[in-house]
Design a protein around this motif. Structure first.
Motif, PDB file in Angstrom:
ATOM      1  N   GLU A 120      12.961 170.572  46.906  1.00 37.39           N
ATOM      2  CA  GLU A 120      11.549 170.947  46.922  1.00 37.39           C
ATOM      3  C   GLU A 120      10.776 170.015  47.846  1.00 37.39           C
ATOM      4  OE1 GLU A 120       7.865 171.538  43.696  1.00 37.39           O
ATOM      5  OE2 GLU A 120       9.930 171.205  43.008  1.00 37.39           O
ATOM      6  N   LEU A 121       9.781 170.591  48.547  1.00 37.50           N
ATOM      7  CA  LEU A 121       8.821 169.806  49.314  1.00 37.50           C
ATOM      8  C   LEU A 121       7.670 169.502  48.355  1.00 37.50           C
ATOM      9  CD1 LEU A 121      10.546 171.098  51.568  1.00 37.50           C
ATOM     10  CD2 LEU A 121       8.472 171.337  52.918  1.00 37.50           C
ATOM     11  N   VAL A 122       7.599 168.267  47.895  1.00 44.64           N
ATOM     12  CA  VAL A 122       6.728 167.927  46.775  1.00 44.64           C
ATOM     13  C   VAL A 122       5.449 167.242  47.256  1.00 44.64           C
ATOM     14  CG1 VAL A 122       6.552 166.661  44.597  1.00 44.64           C
ATOM     15  CG2 VAL A 122       8.759 167.625  45.311  1.00 44.64           C
ATOM     16  N   ASN A 123       4.313 167.735  46.760  1.00 47.99           N
ATOM     17  CA  ASN A 123       3.064 166.986  46.896  1.00 47.99           C
ATOM     18  C   ASN A 123       2.361 167.019  45.550  1.00 47.99           C
ATOM     19  OD1 ASN A 123       0.957 169.217  46.799  1.00 47.99           O
ATOM     20  ND2 ASN A 123       2.189 169.944  48.520  1.00 47.99           N
ATOM     21  N   THR A 124       1.205 166.444  45.463  1.00 51.22           N
ATOM     22  CA  THR A 124       0.529 166.305  44.167  1.00 51.22           C
ATOM     23  C   THR A 124      -0.321 167.517  43.811  1.00 51.22           C
ATOM     24  OG1 THR A 124      -1.317 165.173  45.258  1.00 51.22           O
ATOM     25  CG2 THR A 124       0.443 163.794  44.364  1.00 51.22           C
ATOM     26  N   VAL A 125      -0.359 168.516  44.687  1.00 48.51           N
ATOM     27  CA  VAL A 125      -1.181 169.701  44.454  1.00 48.51           C
ATOM     28  C   VAL A 125      -0.273 170.881  44.113  1.00 48.51           C
ATOM     29  CG1 VAL A 125      -2.811 171.331  45.488  1.00 48.51           C
ATOM     30  CG2 VAL A 125      -2.989 168.888  45.990  1.00 48.51           C
ATOM     31  N   PHE A 126      -0.551 171.542  42.992  1.00 52.25           N
ATOM     32  CA  PHE A 126       0.275 172.660  42.562  1.00 52.25           C
ATOM     33  C   PHE A 126      -0.484 173.983  42.563  1.00 52.25           C
ATOM     34  CE2 PHE A 126       2.041 168.832  40.670  1.00 52.25           C
ATOM     35  CZ  PHE A 126       3.379 168.960  40.986  1.00 52.25           C
ATOM     36  N   ARG A 133      -8.815 171.852  47.278  1.00 59.16           N
ATOM     37  CA  ARG A 133      -7.542 171.232  46.924  1.00 59.16           C
ATOM     38  C   ARG A 133      -6.636 171.050  48.129  1.00 59.16           C
ATOM     39  NH1 ARG A 133      -5.904 170.905  41.899  1.00 59.16           N
ATOM     40  NH2 ARG A 133      -4.865 169.079  42.813  1.00 59.16           N
ATOM     41  N   LEU A 134      -6.836 171.843  49.166  1.00 59.25           N
ATOM     42  CA  LEU A 134      -6.033 171.676  50.384  1.00 59.25           C
ATOM     43  C   LEU A 134      -6.182 170.264  50.951  1.00 59.25           C
ATOM     44  CD1 LEU A 134      -6.876 175.054  52.165  1.00 59.25           C
ATOM     45  CD2 LEU A 134      -4.641 174.410  51.233  1.00 59.25           C
ATOM     46  N   PHE A 135      -7.345 169.673  50.738  1.00 55.04           N
ATOM     47  CA  PHE A 135      -7.627 168.366  51.321  1.00 55.04           C
ATOM     48  C   PHE A 135      -7.110 167.225  50.455  1.00 55.04           C
ATOM     49  CE2 PHE A 135     -10.257 171.333  53.448  1.00 55.04           C
ATOM     50  CZ  PHE A 135     -10.439 170.843  54.728  1.00 55.04           C
ATOM     51  N   ASP A 136      -6.499 167.576  49.320  1.00 51.69           N
ATOM     52  CA  ASP A 136      -5.822 166.566  48.505  1.00 51.69           C
ATOM     53  C   ASP A 136      -4.367 166.395  48.922  1.00 51.69           C
ATOM     54  OD1 ASP A 136      -8.104 166.139  46.987  1.00 51.69           O
ATOM     55  OD2 ASP A 136      -7.590 167.700  45.521  1.00 51.69           O
ATOM     56  N   HIS A 211      -3.639 180.117  53.723  1.00 55.88           N
ATOM     57  CA  HIS A 211      -4.523 180.329  52.581  1.00 55.88           C
ATOM     58  C   HIS A 211      -5.967 180.551  53.058  1.00 55.88           C
ATOM     59  CE1 HIS A 211      -1.567 179.367  49.484  1.00 55.88           C
ATOM     60  NE2 HIS A 211      -1.190 178.319  50.207  1.00 55.88           N
ATOM     61  N   PHE A 212      -6.713 181.357  52.302  1.00 59.43           N
ATOM     62  CA  PHE A 212      -8.140 181.606  52.557  1.00 59.43           C
ATOM     63  C   PHE A 212      -8.398 182.188  53.945  1.00 59.43           C
ATOM     64  CE2 PHE A 212      -7.640 177.991  49.658  1.00 59.43           C
ATOM     65  CZ  PHE A 212      -8.205 178.547  48.512  1.00 59.43           C
ATOM     66  N   GLY A 213      -7.492 183.076  54.369  1.00 60.38           N
ATOM     67  CA  GLY A 213      -7.669 183.747  55.645  1.00 60.38           C
ATOM     68  C   GLY A 213      -7.214 182.960  56.839  1.00 60.38           C
ATOM     69  N   GLY A 214      -6.717 181.753  56.610  1.00 60.39           N
ATOM     70  CA  GLY A 214      -6.241 180.897  57.708  1.00 60.39           C
ATOM     71  C   GLY A 214      -7.227 179.800  58.028  1.00 60.39           C
ATOM     72  N   ILE A 215      -6.780 178.552  57.897  1.00 60.00           N
ATOM     73  CA  ILE A 215      -7.628 177.399  58.203  1.00 60.00           C
ATOM     74  C   ILE A 215      -6.818 176.383  59.006  1.00 60.00           C
ATOM     75  CG2 ILE A 215      -9.066 175.532  57.290  1.00 60.00           C
ATOM     76  CD1 ILE A 215      -9.387 177.105  54.719  1.00 60.00           C
ATOM     77  N   TYR A 216      -7.385 175.917  60.108  1.00 59.76           N
ATOM     78  CA  TYR A 216      -6.811 174.809  60.877  1.00 59.76           C
ATOM     79  C   TYR A 216      -7.533 173.540  60.435  1.00 59.76           C
ATOM     80  CZ  TYR A 216      -4.855 178.390  63.946  1.00 59.76           C
ATOM     81  OH  TYR A 216      -4.173 179.475  64.442  1.00 59.76           O
ATOM     82  N   VAL A 217      -6.799 172.603  59.892  1.00 61.02           N
ATOM     83  CA  VAL A 217      -7.383 171.355  59.404  1.00 61.02           C
ATOM     84  C   VAL A 217      -7.006 170.229  60.356  1.00 61.02           C
ATOM     85  CG1 VAL A 217      -7.436 169.686  57.513  1.00 61.02           C
ATOM     86  CG2 VAL A 217      -7.301 172.137  57.006  1.00 61.02           C
ATOM     87  N   PHE A 218      -7.993 169.580  60.923  1.00 58.97           N
ATOM     88  CA  PHE A 218      -7.784 168.427  61.806  1.00 58.97           C
ATOM     89  C   PHE A 218      -8.496 167.237  61.178  1.00 58.97           C
ATOM     90  CE2 PHE A 218      -7.215 172.017  64.650  1.00 58.97           C
ATOM     91  CZ  PHE A 218      -6.173 171.633  65.474  1.00 58.97           C
ATOM     92  N   ARG A 219      -7.743 166.412  60.470  1.00 56.15           N
ATOM     93  CA  ARG A 219      -8.338 165.233  59.823  1.00 56.15           C
ATOM     94  C   ARG A 219      -8.057 163.965  60.605  1.00 56.15           C
ATOM     95  NH1 ARG A 219      -6.193 166.183  53.687  1.00 56.15           N
ATOM     96  NH2 ARG A 219      -4.242 166.396  54.847  1.00 56.15           N
ATOM     97  N   PRO A 234     -17.053 177.908  52.831  1.00 59.47           N
ATOM     98  CA  PRO A 234     -18.085 176.899  52.518  1.00 59.47           C
ATOM     99  C   PRO A 234     -17.542 175.786  51.627  1.00 59.47           C
ATOM    100  CG  PRO A 234     -18.387 178.851  51.155  1.00 59.47           C
ATOM    101  CD  PRO A 234     -17.280 179.180  52.123  1.00 59.47           C
ATOM    102  N   GLY A 235     -18.180 174.623  51.739  1.00 58.74           N
ATOM    103  CA  GLY A 235     -17.910 173.524  50.816  1.00 58.74           C
ATOM    104  C   GLY A 235     -16.653 172.731  51.080  1.00 58.74           C
ATOM    105  N   LEU A 236     -16.050 172.860  52.257  1.00 53.28           N
ATOM    106  CA  LEU A 236     -14.844 172.079  52.537  1.00 53.28           C
ATOM    107  C   LEU A 236     -15.211 170.604  52.687  1.00 53.28           C
ATOM    108  CD1 LEU A 236     -12.920 174.347  55.088  1.00 53.28           C
ATOM    109  CD2 LEU A 236     -12.644 174.198  52.613  1.00 53.28           C
ATOM    110  N   PRO A 237     -14.410 169.697  52.128  1.00 51.05           N
ATOM    111  CA  PRO A 237     -14.724 168.258  52.172  1.00 51.05           C
ATOM    112  C   PRO A 237     -14.354 167.630  53.514  1.00 51.05           C
ATOM    113  CG  PRO A 237     -12.693 168.604  50.959  1.00 51.05           C
ATOM    114  CD  PRO A 237     -13.203 169.971  51.298  1.00 51.05           C
TER     115      PRO A 237
END
Length: 444
Positions: A120-126, A133-136, A211-219, A234-237
């Motif tokens: 399994e590819l494990v992270n803390t978000v289930f 939650r994507l940003f966790d 998820h959510f129609g597709g999101i590119y996250v650049f942190r 809306p409301g992304l951290p």
């Protein structure tokens, strides 16, 4: 979609599972992970062990990827490292699996000779029902073992061997010796042939999720942002969130972070040829609207159609044509602003660790370039394919089979490869952008 499957453009390079021994191992692993088994005796699997045939049978194509997070996997052979990852929910998952297989290839080769490896590819978000939650998700760990627990038993046996060697009364401890013999019958000689899989962790800071129609996250860039394909979530951290339709802001984000470069200024490529091919793809769209048969159409035929339907050619074609003329030394430099429909057709990802992710984003911003869309974002390609006329489908399949499948590595290198830069990048200047961000102060 049958034409894509038959040509190897869909479900291509999957691993065929047909022998009773491999099917039995797959079922043991599948039951250990999900509590289910398959009655299939002949099926195909991707790099994670997911099978479209088994998904159809179970009525659940997320049977190894519950809720679209913490993907589970079944390895029957190390050859799976070359297979695609179907229906990927995160753009990083395939690369993580491939790196894990390559880093442990000799061990996995030995383990899969007798059993399946499940993990399994494990992270803390289930659960990502809330987009925040994507940003966790930051770190992905891999947990893996055979269905009979060979790796776990080998670790236990290794610890017992250490005790046997170091404890003063180890030679006289009958219980210790008996435990060692019992485990050794299952694991073999772990002293001469250690059975150990590397403990691996992967950072996931910049990624695409479906998820959510597709999101590119650049942190992990100088100016972080999220870019949404299906409308702004809306409301992304994160400091800034854009939609694909906010072209000026997306262009500024890419430029400020040094993520793109103009094709005509890239080294080691034939920029004119790449741009001309993009122009041909745009002409194919015009031909589709005019219901013209494109069966076995050549480059000359496409150019003829461009002359025939010149009045229908969109702004993208004319702008790219001006850029080709400049590249060939026959015209002045054309100004193509970021709000121009041709703008993102003129770019490719610069040489950064996120080049694949950026090219994926660019393919959505320039969807008429069917070659880049297919190479960089297959799910978007398949979705677009369903809406095309049969004549365009036939042309696209024929083109990709001839021009891409015949030499995938060469085509990717010609389009996206990078030579050494001409000079060191200029230092970032300390100005208002550095202090308040590229899109103004963040509202609190």
């Amino acid at each position: 979609m049958n034409r894509l499957i038959q040509s190897g453009l869909m479900f291509g390079n999957l691993i065929h599972v047909a022998s009773p021994a491999l099917v039995e191992r797959y079922n043991r692993a599948l039951e250990a992970l999900t509590g289910k088994t398959t009655a299939q005796t002949d099926f195909h699997i991707d790099i994670s062990g997911y099978s479209p045939e088994v998904g159809d049978e179970l009525g659940d194509h997320l049977y190894l990827n519950h809720n679209g997070v913490n993907r589970q996997f079944i390895l029957l052979t190390t050859q799976q490292k070359t297979a695609p990852l179907l229906d990927a929910k995160f753009s990083t998952s395939r690369d993580i699996l491939r790196q894990f297989i390559e880093a442990n290839e000799s061990q996995l080769f030995a383990l899969t000779a007798k059993d399946a490896v499940a993990g399994e590819l494990v992270n803390t978000v289930f659960d990502v029902s809330n987009p925040e939650r994507l940003f966790d998700i930051h770190t992905i760990k891999i947990e893996a073992d055979t269905t009979s627990g060979t790796v776990r038993d080998a670790e236990k046996l290794g610890a017992l061997v250490d005790r046997f060697k170091t404890e003063p009364d180890g030679w006289h401890d009958d219980v210790l010796i008996a435990d060692m013999i019992t485990l050794a019958k299952r694991t073999g000689d772990v002293v001469r042939n250690p059975v150990r899989l590397r403990q691996m962790e992967f950072r996931q800071e910049n990624f695409h999720t479906s998820h959510f129609g597709g999101i590119y996250v650049f942190r992990q860039v100088e100016h972080p942002a999220a870019i949404c394909s299906g409308g702004v979530v809306p409301g992304l951290p994160i400091a800034y969130t854009f939609g694909l339709d906010q072209r000026n802001k997306v262009a500024k984000f890419l430029d400020l972070n040094g993520l793109v470069e103009p094709i005509v200024r890239a080294r080691g490529i034939d920029a004119s040829a790449i741009l001309r091919q993009k122009m041909d793809f745009i002409v194919v769209d015009i031909a589709q609207e005019a219901e013209i048969d494109l069966t076995r159409a050549t480059r000359r035929d496409i150019r003829g159609l461009a002359r025939r339907y010149a009045e229908r050619l969109p702004p993208e074609w004319h702008a790219l044509n001006q850029l080709v003329q400049w590249a060939d030394g026959d015209a002045k430099w054309p100004r193509i602003a970021s709000d121009h429909p041709a703008y993102f057709y003129t770019l490719r990802a610069s040489d950064t660790k996120d080049a694949s992710l950026v090219n994926m984003l660019l393919s959505e911003l320039s969807p008429k370039d069917i070659r880049q869309l297919y190479i960089c974002h297959k799910e978007a390609f398949y979705a677009a394919y369903r809406g095309w006329t049969d004549t365009k489908r036939a042309y696209v399949v024929d083109f990709l089979t001839r021009e891409y499948v015949a030499d995938k590595a060469g085509a990717r290198e010609a389009l996206f490869g990078h030579d050494a830069p001409l000079e060191e990048p200029a230092p970032v200047r300390e100005d208002i952008i550095t202090r308040v961000g590229p899109w103004g102060a963040v509202r609190r």
